[in-house]
Design a protein around this motif. Structure first.
Motif, mmCIF file in Angstrom:
data_model
loop_
_atom_site.group_PDB
_atom_site.id
_atom_site.type_symbol
_atom_site.label_atom_id
_atom_site.label_comp_id
_atom_site.label_asym_id
_atom_site.label_seq_id
_atom_site.Cartn_x
_atom_site.Cartn_y
_atom_site.Cartn_z
ATOM 1 N N GLU A 3 0.947 -1.119 0.032
ATOM 2 C CA GLU A 3 -0.090 0.122 -0.070
ATOM 3 C C GLU A 3 1.068 1.021 -0.111
ATOM 4 O OE1 GLU A 3 -3.082 0.229 -0.220
ATOM 5 O OE2 GLU A 3 -3.373 -1.855 -0.008
ATOM 6 N N PHE A 4 0.706 2.349 -0.852
ATOM 7 C CA PHE A 4 1.426 3.461 -0.990
ATOM 8 C C PHE A 4 0.800 4.352 -0.213
ATOM 9 C CE2 PHE A 4 2.470 0.715 -4.751
ATOM 10 C CZ PHE A 4 3.975 0.922 -4.988
ATOM 11 N N ILE A 5 0.624 4.374 1.089
ATOM 12 C CA ILE A 5 -0.051 5.119 1.704
ATOM 13 C C ILE A 5 1.204 5.779 3.013
ATOM 14 C CG2 ILE A 5 -1.628 5.743 3.752
ATOM 15 C CD1 ILE A 5 -3.452 3.699 2.240
ATOM 16 N N SER A 6 1.608 7.057 2.948
ATOM 17 C CA SER A 6 2.713 7.509 3.898
ATOM 18 C C SER A 6 1.929 8.086 5.012
ATOM 19 C CB SER A 6 3.771 8.288 3.082
ATOM 20 O OG SER A 6 2.843 9.516 2.487
ATOM 21 N N GLN A 7 2.995 8.295 6.017
ATOM 22 C CA GLN A 7 2.516 9.177 7.161
ATOM 23 C C GLN A 7 2.095 10.675 6.721
ATOM 24 O OE1 GLN A 7 1.998 8.253 10.039
ATOM 25 N NE2 GLN A 7 1.087 10.368 10.797
ATOM 26 N N GLY A 8 2.650 11.166 5.659
ATOM 27 C CA GLY A 8 2.530 12.575 5.095
ATOM 28 C C GLY A 8 0.812 12.458 4.578
ATOM 29 N N ARG A 327 6.893 -0.920 -7.172
ATOM 30 C CA ARG A 327 6.267 -0.191 -8.036
ATOM 31 C C ARG A 327 4.696 -0.153 -8.105
ATOM 32 N NH1 ARG A 327 8.645 -4.165 -11.208
ATOM 33 N NH2 ARG A 327 7.049 -5.486 -12.052
ATOM 34 N N PRO A 328 4.093 0.721 -8.355
ATOM 35 C CA PRO A 328 2.501 0.536 -8.370
ATOM 36 C C PRO A 328 2.064 -0.210 -9.550
ATOM 37 C CG PRO A 328 3.275 2.547 -9.503
ATOM 38 C CD PRO A 328 4.521 2.040 -8.905
ATOM 39 N N PRO A 417 -1.978 4.326 -10.028
ATOM 40 C CA PRO A 417 -2.186 4.942 -8.979
ATOM 41 C C PRO A 417 -1.399 6.106 -8.784
ATOM 42 C CG PRO A 417 -2.882 2.665 -8.463
ATOM 43 C CD PRO A 417 -1.883 2.728 -9.702
ATOM 44 N N LEU A 418 -1.823 7.242 -8.173
ATOM 45 C CA LEU A 418 -0.817 8.333 -8.234
ATOM 46 C C LEU A 418 -0.124 8.252 -6.538
ATOM 47 C CD1 LEU A 418 0.211 10.778 -9.187
ATOM 48 C CD2 LEU A 418 -1.758 12.079 -7.913
ATOM 49 N N ASP A 419 -0.901 7.326 -5.754
ATOM 50 C CA ASP A 419 -0.398 7.377 -4.331
ATOM 51 C C ASP A 419 0.865 6.564 -4.513
ATOM 52 O OD1 ASP A 419 -2.552 8.107 -3.533
ATOM 53 O OD2 ASP A 419 -3.755 6.350 -3.021
ATOM 54 N N GLY A 420 1.923 7.082 -3.645
ATOM 55 C CA GLY A 420 3.225 6.687 -3.740
ATOM 56 C C GLY A 420 4.473 6.948 -4.805
#
Length: 461
Positions: A3-8, A327-328, A417-420
């Motif tokens: 999952e490309f979810i960061s704290q930011g 990679r996504p 996906p743009l995430d990450g």
């Protein structure tokens, strides 16, 4: 899949650190236990005024005092400091971000969700919070099913033929019944023939209706209901996660064996696609592609330049790679000069329609207007929740076999996906898109072909 979810990203969505509302959880637990503020303060050896500051999150708390408060309230210290899990809060944030600004067609303003109090809500009412998230997930599933049903009901040739067959059978039964009812005396042989026709037509109607019901019941639940050779090929590729290791060795997959394609038309279509994919795998070996991605990211332009291939070939090659945590995921859509989709590798939240026209705002179709001009754009898919994707598209001529052959063009779009991805995007640069007009809630879209059936547009005047 990673999952490309960061704290930011969590902070950008307004999700506070879990320890920020420890005082709120202390207060809620005290009220649940029926304790007065003065009594709890006396138990742990502090003043009621200081406890009041703690409960309003104006004083940090930890160490022995936290342990004493947890013991007095009958909970573990972690229960006061950790609170709701981050996935639950993210689910609530997603649900809040998709709340309509107004009740469409009613002229009433909907209250804005209090996103700054998400953790407090989740901490005080975890059951209700989980219910909200579960309902959001249910809405997402239903919207995707509506999209699939709309797509099939509007454009599926198999469904059209099935409905025609049912209506024709009903007409035949009605005609036969009318003859038997109004013809008076009928020869016994003719009467027996009419009765036999009624029986056979009623059997055909029952079988056809049952098959139609079963067929419709699979829509949105399974991708195995196939209506064309193209669908059969896509289902075969989907079952293999769109990854064909045989091509990396220069071989061809078995199209007729167990788990292969049932029809000759589908095998012919698949063979044409596989021959091109195998040639591209030979020109762009996976190890070299992975090395280029490690240096430049999943950029088809960088891959095309490094390997000396066309942009469309680089896009197809990137979409053919197996899933990786580094990679996504990457989806792919290809259309011909008429805009009809000839290949689709969907992603979660971005599924090109199987039948009929897609959203004309897709970069895929924008590229058709400007052949040989690369298009790079960030799009926001109108879904639950809205998701952003980085897209690359290009339209290129398919070289004819002779000078007399007509020019044929093919447009290709790679999306991820743009995430990450480490890309900064200005809001005005994001293009809103949908799947198709009938299931898109963007009422003021300049490219809308027909009204949406998922939201009521306010009447003009």
């Amino acid at each position: 899949m990673k999952e490309f979810i960061s704290q930011g990203r969590r902070e950008a969505r307004g999700i506070m650190p879990r320890s920020a509302l420890t005082g709120t959880r202390i207060r809620e637990r005290r009220l649940l236990e029926g304790l007065k503020q003065a009594d709890l303060a006396r138990t742990v050896g502090i003043s009621p005024a200081y406890l009041n500051l703690i409960e309003h999150n104006r004083r940090r708390i930890g160490g022995k005092l936290l342990v004493d408060l947890a013991r007095a309230l009958g909970v573990e210290p972690v229960g006061l400091t950790e609170g709701a899990e981050v996935p639950l809060m993210e689910g609530l944030q997603d649900a809040a971000s998709n709340t309509p600004k107004s009740h469409a067609g009613r002229g009433k303003s909907a209250p804005e969700p209090e996103t700054g109090q998400i953790e407090e809500f989740a901490g005080r009412f975890p059951g209700w919070a989980a219910l909200v998230v579960a309902q959001r997930d249910r809405i997402i599933a239903l919207e995707r099913r509506v999209e699939a049903l709309n797509d099939r009901l509007a454009h599926d040739p198999f469904l059209s033929d099935s409905l025609h067959e049912v209506l024709s059978t009903v007409t035949a039964i009605r005609s036969t019944a009318g003859i038997l009812n109004n013809a008076g005396e009928i020869d016994r042989d003719w009467q027996a023939r009419f009765h036999r026709n009624l029986y056979e037509d009623s059997q055909r109607l029952a079988d056809g209706s049952q098959a139609l019901v079963s067929y419709l019941d699979t829509v949105g639940k399974s991708e195995d209901t196939l209506a064309s050779p193209l669908e059969e090929v896509e289902a075969w590729l989907s079952a293999r996660d769109f990854v064909l290791p045989e091509l990396e060795r220069g071989a061809m997959p078995d199209l007729q064996g167990e788990g292969g394609l049932r029809t000759a038309a589908a095998r012919q279509l698949a063979r044409k696609w596989l021959l091109r994919a195998r040639a591209e795998a030979e020109k762009m070996p996976q190890a070299m592609v992975e090395a280029i991605i490690a240096r430049h990211g999943p950029d088809p332009a960088a891959l095309a330049q490094a390997m000396g291939v066309e942009l469309a070939a680089a896009m197809r090659r990137l979409a053919s790679l197996p899933a990786s945590d580094t990679r996504p995921p990457m989806g792919l859509a290809i259309c011909d000069g008429s805009g009809a989709l000839t290949y689709r590798k969907p992603l979660d939240g971005f599924a090109p329609p199987r039948f009929g026209a897609a959203c004309p705002l897709w970069p895929l179709y924008q590229a058709l207007l400007r052949p040989l001009v690369p298009v790079k754009r960030v799009v926001e898919q109108h879904s639950q929740p809205p998701r952003r994707y980085l897209t690359y598209a290009i339209s290129q001529p398919v070289r004819p076999a002779s000078f007399e052959a007509p020019e044929v063009v093919e447009a290709t779009m790679l999306f991820m996906p743009l995430d990450g991805l480490e890309i900064s995007v200005r809001e005005e640069e994001v293009q809103g898109i949908g799947t198709s007009c009938r299931v898109c809630a963007r009422i003021d879209c300049p490219a809308r072909r027909e009204p949406s059936m998922v939201i009521e547009a306010p009447e003009e005047g």
